[in-house]
Design a protein around this motif. Structure first.
Motif, PDB file in Angstrom:
ATOM      1  N   GLY A   1      80.834  39.002-104.501  1.00  0.00           N
ATOM      2  CA  GLY A   1      81.173  38.947-105.907  1.00  0.00           C
ATOM      3  C   GLY A   1      80.122  39.492-106.841  1.00  0.00           C
ATOM      4  N   LEU A   2      80.543  39.648-108.081  1.00  0.00           N
ATOM      5  CA  LEU A   2      79.692  40.151-109.159  1.00  0.00           C
ATOM      6  C   LEU A   2      79.883  39.263-110.374  1.00  0.00           C
ATOM      7  N   GLY A   3      78.760  38.835-110.958  1.00  0.00           N
ATOM      8  CA  GLY A   3      78.796  38.123-112.228  1.00  0.00           C
ATOM      9  C   GLY A   3      78.127  38.957-113.302  1.00  0.00           C
ATOM     10  N   VAL A   4      78.754  39.015-114.466  1.00  0.00           N
ATOM     11  CA  VAL A   4      78.252  39.841-115.566  1.00  0.00           C
ATOM     12  C   VAL A   4      78.029  38.957-116.787  1.00  0.00           C
ATOM     13  N   ASP A   5      76.879  39.101-117.400  1.00  0.00           N
ATOM     14  CA  ASP A   5      76.591  38.375-118.633  1.00  0.00           C
ATOM     15  C   ASP A   5      75.615  39.206-119.454  1.00  0.00           C
ATOM     16  N   ILE A   6      75.710  39.092-120.772  1.00  0.00           N
ATOM     17  CA  ILE A   6      74.838  39.857-121.663  1.00  0.00           C
ATOM     18  C   ILE A   6      73.476  39.190-121.829  1.00  0.00           C
ATOM     19  N   ASP A   7      73.384  37.901-121.492  1.00  0.00           N
ATOM     20  CA  ASP A   7      72.174  37.119-121.744  1.00  0.00           C
ATOM     21  C   ASP A   7      71.272  37.120-120.517  1.00  0.00           C
ATOM     22  N   PRO A   8      70.048  37.649-120.609  1.00  0.00           N
ATOM     23  CA  PRO A   8      69.155  37.680-119.449  1.00  0.00           C
ATOM     24  C   PRO A   8      68.791  36.289-118.941  1.00  0.00           C
ATOM     25  N   LYS A   9      68.785  35.300-119.821  1.00  0.00           N
ATOM     26  CA  LYS A   9      68.504  33.929-119.389  1.00  0.00           C
ATOM     27  C   LYS A   9      69.574  33.438-118.417  1.00  0.00           C
ATOM     28  N   ARG A  10      70.825  33.714-118.726  1.00  0.00           N
ATOM     29  CA  ARG A  10      71.919  33.305-117.844  1.00  0.00           C
ATOM     30  C   ARG A  10      71.844  34.044-116.505  1.00  0.00           C
ATOM     31  N   ILE A  11      71.494  35.319-116.540  1.00  0.00           N
ATOM     32  CA  ILE A  11      71.389  36.090-115.299  1.00  0.00           C
ATOM     33  C   ILE A  11      70.274  35.527-114.419  1.00  0.00           C
ATOM     34  N   SER A  12      69.156  35.136-115.017  1.00  0.00           N
ATOM     35  CA  SER A  12      68.062  34.523-114.249  1.00  0.00           C
ATOM     36  C   SER A  12      68.524  33.216-113.613  1.00  0.00           C
ATOM     37  N   GLU A  13      69.250  32.411-114.368  1.00  0.00           N
ATOM     38  CA  GLU A  13      69.784  31.158-113.829  1.00  0.00           C
ATOM     39  C   GLU A  13      70.732  31.428-112.661  1.00  0.00           C
ATOM     40  N   ALA A  14      71.619  32.401-112.859  1.00  0.00           N
ATOM     41  CA  ALA A  14      72.625  32.698-111.837  1.00  0.00           C
ATOM     42  C   ALA A  14      71.976  33.161-110.540  1.00  0.00           C
ATOM     43  N   ARG A  15      70.984  34.023-110.627  1.00  0.00           N
ATOM     44  CA  ARG A  15      70.309  34.497-109.414  1.00  0.00           C
ATOM     45  C   ARG A  15      69.588  33.360-108.712  1.00  0.00           C
TER      46      ARG A  15
END
Length: 255
Positions: A80-94
């Protein structure tokens, strides 16, 4: 410390408790949609309603802390792929994907959801806003292959009726499922089992079909309708042809 966190995250997925969030010190950015995490029981219900399989490629637009993508990968074995504009959310997701042991199955990308290529998706999940869903709707219908399952938490697609709607009473949430229909609008030459042919105009509105006054339906690549004389058509779309299970065939001949 990581082993303890990993065990905790696995327990969370097993018991449907909200995924823990890691919050690195990254500045907030302007979003099209405010960040509101999807409760884990709703995540579970969304994936179940979508009929997620291990062979599916799953895209989540506005992925937040990645819990929907991570749960799908952990529980169903999806990529899967998750997309978000917020780098904070991307850091959390990873971080959450690493803790859950699915980092090799999923990707999280900082990107504008309106500029993301979604064509690869077998399942598309959303928790956005009605206005954002409506902006995405033309892209969903144009880019996603017939049969792709689209699931939205709480918000619908305007006058595109959902194929299914589910209530999650403990969370006060509604979930909507659409199965992307093939585009069959236009003029078709239909040949029956006996070899006789006649031309029919297919008028289509999302999954609803009108064929010479007869009502039908398009579900993914499947087309069904019954003519006034009782003749029933049930076939699969393959490009510019429809092949019927009961010995008929249709070829598109115009708009």
């Amino acid at each position: 410390m990581l082993k303890v966190t990993a065990a905790l995250f696995a327990a969370v997925l097993a018991t449907s408790v909200t995924v823990p969030m890691f919050s690195p010190p990254v500045r907030e950015v302007e979003r099209d949609v405010p960040y509101v995490p999807t409760p884990q029981p709703v995540v579970d219900a969304m994936l179940k309603l979508a009929g997620v399989r291990s062979s599916d490629y799953h895209i989540d637009l506005g992925c937040g802390d990645g819990r929907i993508v991570v749960t799908a990968a952990k529980r169903y074995g999806t990529r899967g792929l998750g997309v978000d504009i917020d780098p904070k959310r991307i850091s959390e997701a990873r971080f959450n994907a690493e803790v859950a042991g699915v980092l090799t199955q999923v990707e999280f990308r900082r990107a504008d959801l309106f500029e993301t290529d979604i064509a690869r998706a077998d399942v598309l999940t959303l928790y956005l806003l009605p206005s954002v869903n409506m902006r995405l709707r033309p892209t969903i219908l144009a880019r996603l292959k017939p049969g792709t399952r689209v699931v939205s938490h709480d918000f619908d697609m305007g006058d595109w009726p959902a194929d299914q709607r589910l209530r999650v009473p403990e969370e006060g949430s509604d979930i909507y499922l659409w199965i992307v229909p093939a585009n069959v609008a236009g003029r078709w030459r239909v040949t029956g089992p006996a070899g006789r042919s006649h031309d029919l105009q297919f008028e289509q509105r999302f999954q609803r079909l009108d064929v010479g006054g007869a009502q039908g339906r398009v579900t993914g690549d499947r087309v069904t309708f019954t003519l006034p004389d009782g003749a029933r058509f049930d076939g699969r779309v393959q490009g510019e042809t429809i092949t019927g299970a009961n010995g008929w065939r249709a070829v598109r001949i115009g708009d």
